[in-house]
Structures are given as C-alpha cells and as structure tokens.
Design a protein around this motif. Sequence first.
Motif, PDB file in Angstrom:
ATOM      1  N   VAL A  17       0.754 -14.628   0.739  1.00 41.46           N
ATOM      2  CA  VAL A  17       1.830 -15.309   0.013  1.00 41.46           C
ATOM      3  C   VAL A  17       1.938 -14.712  -1.381  1.00 41.46           C
ATOM      4  O   VAL A  17       0.938 -14.632  -2.109  1.00 41.46           O
ATOM      5  CB  VAL A  17       1.555 -16.828  -0.085  1.00 41.46           C
ATOM      6  CG1 VAL A  17       2.677 -17.532  -0.812  1.00 41.46           C
ATOM      7  CG2 VAL A  17       1.345 -17.427   1.300  1.00 41.46           C
ATOM      8  N   LEU A  59       4.364 -20.421   9.889  1.00 39.19           N
ATOM      9  CA  LEU A  59       4.052 -20.133   8.480  1.00 39.19           C
ATOM     10  C   LEU A  59       2.891 -20.994   7.980  1.00 39.19           C
ATOM     11  O   LEU A  59       2.094 -20.553   7.160  1.00 39.19           O
ATOM     12  CB  LEU A  59       5.273 -20.382   7.596  1.00 39.19           C
ATOM     13  CG  LEU A  59       6.380 -19.350   7.689  1.00 39.19           C
ATOM     14  CD1 LEU A  59       7.640 -19.868   7.016  1.00 39.19           C
ATOM     15  CD2 LEU A  59       5.945 -18.031   7.082  1.00 39.19           C
ATOM     16  N   THR A  78       6.283 -14.712   2.241  1.00 39.94           N
ATOM     17  CA  THR A  78       5.104 -15.073   3.021  1.00 39.94           C
ATOM     18  C   THR A  78       5.073 -14.248   4.294  1.00 39.94           C
ATOM     19  O   THR A  78       6.064 -14.181   5.025  1.00 39.94           O
ATOM     20  CB  THR A  78       5.112 -16.567   3.383  1.00 39.94           C
ATOM     21  OG1 THR A  78       5.151 -17.340   2.175  1.00 39.94           O
ATOM     22  CG2 THR A  78       3.879 -16.954   4.190  1.00 39.94           C
ATOM     23  N   ARG A 101      -2.340 -15.675   6.186  1.00 43.36           N
ATOM     24  CA  ARG A 101      -1.105 -15.859   5.424  1.00 43.36           C
ATOM     25  C   ARG A 101      -1.244 -15.094   4.117  1.00 43.36           C
ATOM     26  O   ARG A 101      -2.168 -15.333   3.351  1.00 43.36           O
ATOM     27  CB  ARG A 101      -0.878 -17.339   5.119  1.00 43.36           C
ATOM     28  CG  ARG A 101      -0.644 -18.179   6.356  1.00 43.36           C
ATOM     29  CD  ARG A 101      -0.500 -19.670   6.025  1.00 43.36           C
ATOM     30  NE  ARG A 101       0.723 -19.900   5.277  1.00 43.36           N
ATOM     31  CZ  ARG A 101       0.778 -20.371   4.025  1.00 43.36           C
ATOM     32  NH1 ARG A 101      -0.306 -20.671   3.384  1.00 43.36           N
ATOM     33  NH2 ARG A 101       1.933 -20.551   3.436  1.00 43.36           N
ATOM     34  N   ALA A 125       2.973 -14.232   7.718  1.00 43.32           N
ATOM     35  CA  ALA A 125       2.056 -15.023   8.540  1.00 43.32           C
ATOM     36  C   ALA A 125       1.729 -14.212   9.786  1.00 43.32           C
ATOM     37  O   ALA A 125       2.638 -13.732  10.466  1.00 43.32           O
ATOM     38  CB  ALA A 125       2.713 -16.346   8.917  1.00 43.32           C
ATOM     39  N   GLU A 163       7.718 -13.478   8.931  1.00 41.10           N
ATOM     40  CA  GLU A 163       7.864 -13.347   7.481  1.00 41.10           C
ATOM     41  C   GLU A 163       8.980 -14.245   7.002  1.00 41.10           C
ATOM     42  O   GLU A 163       9.978 -14.431   7.700  1.00 41.10           O
ATOM     43  CB  GLU A 163       8.163 -11.898   7.095  1.00 41.10           C
ATOM     44  CG  GLU A 163       7.023 -10.962   7.406  1.00 41.10           C
ATOM     45  CD  GLU A 163       7.287  -9.537   6.979  1.00 41.10           C
ATOM     46  OE1 GLU A 163       8.033  -9.318   6.001  1.00 41.10           O
ATOM     47  OE2 GLU A 163       6.751  -8.626   7.632  1.00 41.10           O
TER      48      GLU A 163
END
Length: 162
Positions: free
Chosen positions: A21, A13, A121, A19, A123, A103
């Motif tokens: 977010v 992450l 998130t 990423r 990633a 995730e």
Amino acid sequence: MAHRLRPVDPGFLASAPVRLVFATEVAAPPGAVYRAIAEETADTPSWFAAVAAATPLDGGAAREVRLRGGVVFRERILVADPGRCYTYRVEETNAPGVAALLEEWALSPAGDGAGTRVGWTMAADGAAALRWTLRLARPGVGRSFRDAMRALERRLTASPAA
C-alpha cells in the motif's frame, strides 16, 4: 500467457496474504489523474517507467500491460468510478508463482483542495517465494510508485507550449 490466475473481487484487497500500500499527493485534480490512470492507457509508459506498453482490450473492459523486463499481465477492470477509484484484477500472466493479483487506485481531493491524494494497493497471493519476494521488493515498488506519480504530476501540470 503462461497461466490463468484465480479470479478475485475487490474484497480481496482486505484479505490478501500480501498487500503493498502506497500513497502520495499529486498537484492535479482527481478527474485528470483518473483519466491518465484509467482512460489514457496507451500513454502509461510516458509516466510509469516500469511499464513498457499498455494496451486497452475489449472496448476498455480489459487491458494488457507489459512491464520492462518481460512480465505481461492481462487485466480485467472491476471498478471504474471516474475521479475516485479504478480497480482491476490480473487474469493471466507469465510471472511465476502468482495465484491471484488485484490492484486498486483510490483517488480523493488532497488537503489543499487543488490536488489529488493517490493511493495504490497491490493485493497478491501465490507461492511462498512470490510472497517473500513481494515483501522484499516493497521499498523498490514504493519508489517506482512515487517516481511514477511525480512524472504524472509533471505531465498533468505542464503548461502548454505557447
């Protein structure tokens, strides 16, 4: 499935090349939000419009998620901390160019104490075209997340029929 992805752990992450977010608040308690996200897998399409089907596998240790449009993910649950965190990695997919995908759904009490702050998130790592596409798709993915959270909020706060 087209291909297996590189196994990653939750540390990915912080180190992923891409990423995405997002965060919002939902007027439902963290436990209810967690149950909807992590335990009531088959109901996901009722509140997350991008999801066509979600099926728990391996006694809940994994799941298969089919998105509208045909992309399929086989996911392995890495962290299941009720009311707080739900993290999974994609182990197989038919999406081209993906090398690793993780995730995380992070939940905490909202500022008012009655609701939940939901953080999501995504990633990812993969081919340059995938990284570029994900960055370009950020606004649409964010809109999909916010729409899903509003639908989940309506589902969780609806009064039962009398």
